[in-house]
Design a protein around this motif. Sequence first.
Motif, PDB file in Angstrom:
ATOM      1  N   GLY A   1       0.956 -13.881  -4.621  1.00 14.28           N
ATOM      2  CA  GLY A   1      -0.023 -14.433  -5.529  1.00 14.28           C
ATOM      3  C   GLY A   1       0.395 -14.535  -6.987  1.00 14.28           C
ATOM      4  O   GLY A   1      -0.418 -14.894  -7.834  1.00 14.28           O
ATOM      5  N   VAL A   2       1.652 -14.214  -7.300  1.00 13.83           N
ATOM      6  CA  VAL A   2       2.131 -14.324  -8.676  1.00 13.83           C
ATOM      7  C   VAL A   2       2.541 -15.770  -8.926  1.00 13.83           C
ATOM      8  O   VAL A   2       3.270 -16.363  -8.140  1.00 13.83           O
ATOM      9  CB  VAL A   2       3.332 -13.380  -8.920  1.00 13.83           C
ATOM     10  N   GLU A   3       2.064 -16.339 -10.030  1.00  7.78           N
ATOM     11  CA  GLU A   3       2.426 -17.709 -10.386  1.00  7.78           C
ATOM     12  C   GLU A   3       3.759 -17.695 -11.129  1.00  7.78           C
ATOM     13  O   GLU A   3       3.920 -16.986 -12.118  1.00  7.78           O
ATOM     14  CB  GLU A   3       1.336 -18.326 -11.262  1.00  7.78           C
TER      15      GLU A   3
ATOM     16  N   SER B   1       9.026  -6.930  -7.115  1.00  8.29           N
ATOM     17  CA  SER B   1       8.450  -7.509  -5.885  1.00  8.29           C
ATOM     18  C   SER B   1       7.928  -6.441  -4.929  1.00  8.29           C
ATOM     19  O   SER B   1       7.153  -6.741  -4.032  1.00  8.29           O
ATOM     20  CB  SER B   1       9.465  -8.410  -5.179  1.00  8.29           C
ATOM     21  N   GLU B   2       8.341  -5.191  -5.136  1.00  7.76           N
ATOM     22  CA  GLU B   2       7.888  -4.085  -4.293  1.00  7.76           C
ATOM     23  C   GLU B   2       6.720  -3.311  -4.907  1.00  7.76           C
ATOM     24  O   GLU B   2       6.195  -2.392  -4.291  1.00  7.76           O
ATOM     25  CB  GLU B   2       9.048  -3.117  -4.042  1.00  7.76           C
ATOM     26  N   MET B   3       6.320  -3.672  -6.119  1.00 13.03           N
ATOM     27  CA  MET B   3       5.235  -2.965  -6.806  1.00 13.03           C
ATOM     28  C   MET B   3       3.887  -3.315  -6.192  1.00 13.03           C
ATOM     29  O   MET B   3       3.724  -4.352  -5.568  1.00 13.03           O
ATOM     30  CB  MET B   3       5.230  -3.311  -8.298  1.00 13.03           C
ATOM     31  N   GLU B   4       2.918  -2.432  -6.434  1.00  9.66           N
ATOM     32  CA  GLU B   4       1.569  -2.662  -5.915  1.00  9.66           C
ATOM     33  C   GLU B   4       0.715  -3.449  -6.897  1.00  9.66           C
ATOM     34  O   GLU B   4      -0.190  -4.173  -6.502  1.00  9.66           O
ATOM     35  CB  GLU B   4       0.918  -1.324  -5.585  1.00  9.66           C
ATOM     36  N   VAL B   5       0.968  -3.297  -8.188  1.00 14.15           N
ATOM     37  CA  VAL B   5       0.266  -4.070  -9.205  1.00 14.15           C
ATOM     38  C   VAL B   5       1.277  -5.024  -9.828  1.00 14.15           C
ATOM     39  O   VAL B   5       2.334  -4.598 -10.287  1.00 14.15           O
ATOM     40  CB  VAL B   5      -0.364  -3.170 -10.285  1.00 14.15           C
ATOM     41  N   LEU B   6       0.959  -6.292  -9.816  1.00 12.32           N
ATOM     42  CA  LEU B   6       1.895  -7.334 -10.247  1.00 12.32           C
ATOM     43  C   LEU B   6       1.334  -8.120 -11.426  1.00 12.32           C
ATOM     44  O   LEU B   6       0.120  -8.203 -11.596  1.00 12.32           O
ATOM     45  CB  LEU B   6       2.151  -8.295  -9.083  1.00 12.32           C
ATOM     46  N   PRO B   7       2.208  -8.735 -12.221  1.00 15.02           N
ATOM     47  CA  PRO B   7       1.708  -9.595 -13.295  1.00 15.02           C
ATOM     48  C   PRO B   7       1.079 -10.857 -12.702  1.00 15.02           C
ATOM     49  O   PRO B   7       1.401 -11.256 -11.588  1.00 15.02           O
ATOM     50  CB  PRO B   7       2.967  -9.941 -14.099  1.00 15.02           C
TER      51      PRO B   7
ATOM     52  N   ILE C   1      -1.572  10.514   0.939  1.00 17.91           N
ATOM     53  CA  ILE C   1      -1.040   9.479   0.072  1.00 17.91           C
ATOM     54  C   ILE C   1      -2.205   8.624  -0.382  1.00 17.91           C
ATOM     55  O   ILE C   1      -3.003   8.172   0.451  1.00 17.91           O
ATOM     56  CB  ILE C   1       0.012   8.614   0.798  1.00 17.91           C
ATOM     57  N   PRO C   2      -2.343   8.423  -1.682  1.00 18.84           N
ATOM     58  CA  PRO C   2      -3.444   7.570  -2.139  1.00 18.84           C
ATOM     59  C   PRO C   2      -3.379   6.189  -1.484  1.00 18.84           C
ATOM     60  O   PRO C   2      -2.298   5.666  -1.267  1.00 18.84           O
ATOM     61  CB  PRO C   2      -3.195   7.454  -3.648  1.00 18.84           C
ATOM     62  N   ALA C   3      -4.533   5.638  -1.190  1.00 20.06           N
ATOM     63  CA  ALA C   3      -4.568   4.297  -0.602  1.00 20.06           C
ATOM     64  C   ALA C   3      -3.948   3.309  -1.578  1.00 20.06           C
ATOM     65  O   ALA C   3      -4.231   3.336  -2.763  1.00 20.06           O
ATOM     66  CB  ALA C   3      -6.009   3.899  -0.296  1.00 20.06           C
ATOM     67  N   THR C   4      -3.072   2.464  -1.072  1.00 25.05           N
ATOM     68  CA  THR C   4      -2.420   1.489  -1.939  1.00 25.05           C
ATOM     69  C   THR C   4      -2.920   0.107  -1.584  1.00 25.05           C
ATOM     70  O   THR C   4      -3.058  -0.239  -0.423  1.00 25.05           O
ATOM     71  CB  THR C   4      -0.895   1.537  -1.769  1.00 25.05           C
ATOM     72  N   GLN C   5      -3.198  -0.643  -2.608  1.00 22.69           N
ATOM     73  CA  GLN C   5      -3.623  -2.017  -2.413  1.00 22.69           C
ATOM     74  C   GLN C   5      -2.832  -2.885  -3.366  1.00 22.69           C
ATOM     75  O   GLN C   5      -2.660  -2.546  -4.525  1.00 22.69           O
ATOM     76  CB  GLN C   5      -5.105  -2.172  -2.712  1.00 22.69           C
ATOM     77  N   LEU C   6      -2.354  -3.995  -2.864  1.00 17.49           N
ATOM     78  CA  LEU C   6      -1.648  -4.951  -3.697  1.00 17.49           C
ATOM     79  C   LEU C   6      -2.661  -5.641  -4.595  1.00 17.49           C
ATOM     80  O   LEU C   6      -3.704  -6.071  -4.140  1.00 17.49           O
ATOM     81  CB  LEU C   6      -0.952  -5.985  -2.808  1.00 17.49           C
ATOM     82  N   SER C   7      -2.353  -5.694  -5.887  1.00 20.21           N
ATOM     83  CA  SER C   7      -3.246  -6.418  -6.776  1.00 20.21           C
ATOM     84  C   SER C   7      -2.446  -7.088  -7.881  1.00 20.21           C
ATOM     85  O   SER C   7      -1.370  -6.644  -8.240  1.00 20.21           O
ATOM     86  CB  SER C   7      -4.296  -5.474  -7.363  1.00 20.21           C
ATOM     87  N   VAL C   8      -3.004  -8.159  -8.373  1.00 19.31           N
ATOM     88  CA  VAL C   8      -2.407  -8.894  -9.472  1.00 19.31           C
ATOM     89  C   VAL C   8      -3.231  -8.599 -10.713  1.00 19.31           C
ATOM     90  O   VAL C   8      -4.450  -8.715 -10.696  1.00 19.31           O
ATOM     91  CB  VAL C   8      -2.389 -10.415  -9.165  1.00 19.31           C
ATOM     92  N   ASN C   9      -2.570  -8.174 -11.777  1.00 19.56           N
ATOM     93  CA  ASN C   9      -3.249  -7.916 -13.035  1.00 19.56           C
ATOM     94  C   ASN C   9      -3.439  -9.252 -13.756  1.00 19.56           C
ATOM     95  O   ASN C   9      -2.469  -9.823 -14.247  1.00 19.56           O
ATOM     96  CB  ASN C   9      -2.424  -6.951 -13.887  1.00 19.56           C
ATOM     97  N   PRO C  10      -4.665  -9.759 -13.829  1.00 19.13           N
ATOM     98  CA  PRO C  10      -4.879 -11.099 -14.381  1.00 19.13           C
ATOM     99  C   PRO C  10      -4.537 -11.216 -15.863  1.00 19.13           C
ATOM    100  O   PRO C  10      -4.303 -12.307 -16.357  1.00 19.13           O
ATOM    101  CB  PRO C  10      -6.363 -11.361 -14.137  1.00 19.13           C
ATOM    102  N   GLY C  11      -4.486 -10.105 -16.581  1.00 15.66           N
ATOM    103  CA  GLY C  11      -4.216 -10.170 -18.002  1.00 15.66           C
ATOM    104  C   GLY C  11      -2.755  -9.965 -18.371  1.00 15.66           C
ATOM    105  O   GLY C  11      -2.405  -9.941 -19.549  1.00 15.66           O
ATOM    106  N   GLN C  12      -1.894  -9.842 -17.385  1.00 15.76           N
ATOM    107  CA  GLN C  12      -0.498  -9.511 -17.657  1.00 15.76           C
ATOM    108  C   GLN C  12       0.429 -10.693 -17.349  1.00 15.76           C
ATOM    109  O   GLN C  12       0.363 -11.274 -16.276  1.00 15.76           O
ATOM    110  CB  GLN C  12      -0.099  -8.324 -16.786  1.00 15.76           C
ATOM    111  N   VAL C  13       1.291 -11.024 -18.317  1.00 17.97           N
ATOM    112  CA  VAL C  13       2.250 -12.113 -18.170  1.00 17.97           C
ATOM    113  C   VAL C  13       3.636 -11.582 -18.494  1.00 17.97           C
ATOM    114  O   VAL C  13       3.814 -10.815 -19.443  1.00 17.97           O
ATOM    115  CB  VAL C  13       1.898 -13.294 -19.113  1.00 17.97           C
ATOM    116  N   LEU C  14       4.610 -11.994 -17.712  1.00 16.69           N
ATOM    117  CA  LEU C  14       6.007 -11.625 -17.928  1.00 16.69           C
ATOM    118  C   LEU C  14       6.741 -12.867 -18.418  1.00 16.69           C
ATOM    119  O   LEU C  14       6.662 -13.917 -17.791  1.00 16.69           O
ATOM    120  CB  LEU C  14       6.594 -11.128 -16.607  1.00 16.69           C
ATOM    121  N   LEU C  15       7.419 -12.767 -19.559  1.00 16.52           N
ATOM    122  CA  LEU C  15       8.183 -13.872 -20.139  1.00 16.52           C
ATOM    123  C   LEU C  15       9.663 -13.559 -20.007  1.00 16.52           C
ATOM    124  O   LEU C  15      10.151 -12.587 -20.578  1.00 16.52           O
ATOM    125  CB  LEU C  15       7.815 -14.073 -21.609  1.00 16.52           C
ATOM    126  N   VAL C  16      10.378 -14.378 -19.240  1.00 12.47           N
ATOM    127  CA  VAL C  16      11.804 -14.168 -18.992  1.00 12.47           C
ATOM    128  C   VAL C  16      12.582 -15.198 -19.803  1.00 12.47           C
ATOM    129  O   VAL C  16      12.472 -16.398 -19.566  1.00 12.47           O
ATOM    130  CB  VAL C  16      12.132 -14.294 -17.486  1.00 12.47           C
TER     131      VAL C  16
END
Length: 193
Positions: A150-152, A114-120, A74-89
């Motif tokens: 770490g998601v604002e 909330s279960e994803m490895e790469v977050l906005p 299984i590829p190594a998974t690391q939680l990361s926040v994509n600094p360039g991605q914003v979600l508008l609800v």
Amino acid sequence: MEKIVDARGLACPQPVIQTKKALESLGPDGELVTIVDNEVARDNVLKLARSLECATSVREQGSEYYIHIRKESIPATQLSVNPGQVLLVTSASLGRGSEELGSILMRSFFYSLSEMEVLPRRVLFINSGVQLCCQGSPVLDSLLALEQKGVEILACGTCLDYYHLKEKLCAGSVTNMYTIIEHLMAAEKVITL
């Protein structure tokens, strides 16, 4: 040693998420059996296992499927926040049509997110979307989990005032339209719900 995930009766995407978590906790050459009770869940769990380069086999027993997954790598998974991605609800429900279905979809969306490895980097809430950040929200636990990762989370103050919800804000913090526009304009990618 074989591990079992009993996902019978669980709605999508829970069988996949539970299987993924179980696979991540297995040691090298570990084995997992996920039990599901519908073809969609079976197919989605198989897609996950194959995407993680696991060997699979399925045994059907009545209306249940026993998916045997052997962890090869299984590829190594690391939680990361994509600094360039914003979600508008922009709404408390997802999509157009049935409000009830939209609420179910929104709950599933934020749980899955909330279960994803790469977050906005940020999730911005405006209009009726601010209701999701407040006491009694069906997505509150998921939003709090995102904050811990770490998601604002930012909710429009004017919108909270309009819905009389400012004192009921439980996730994130209050912001203003100027700041919302700054974040939208600085983002590499904006995803609107």
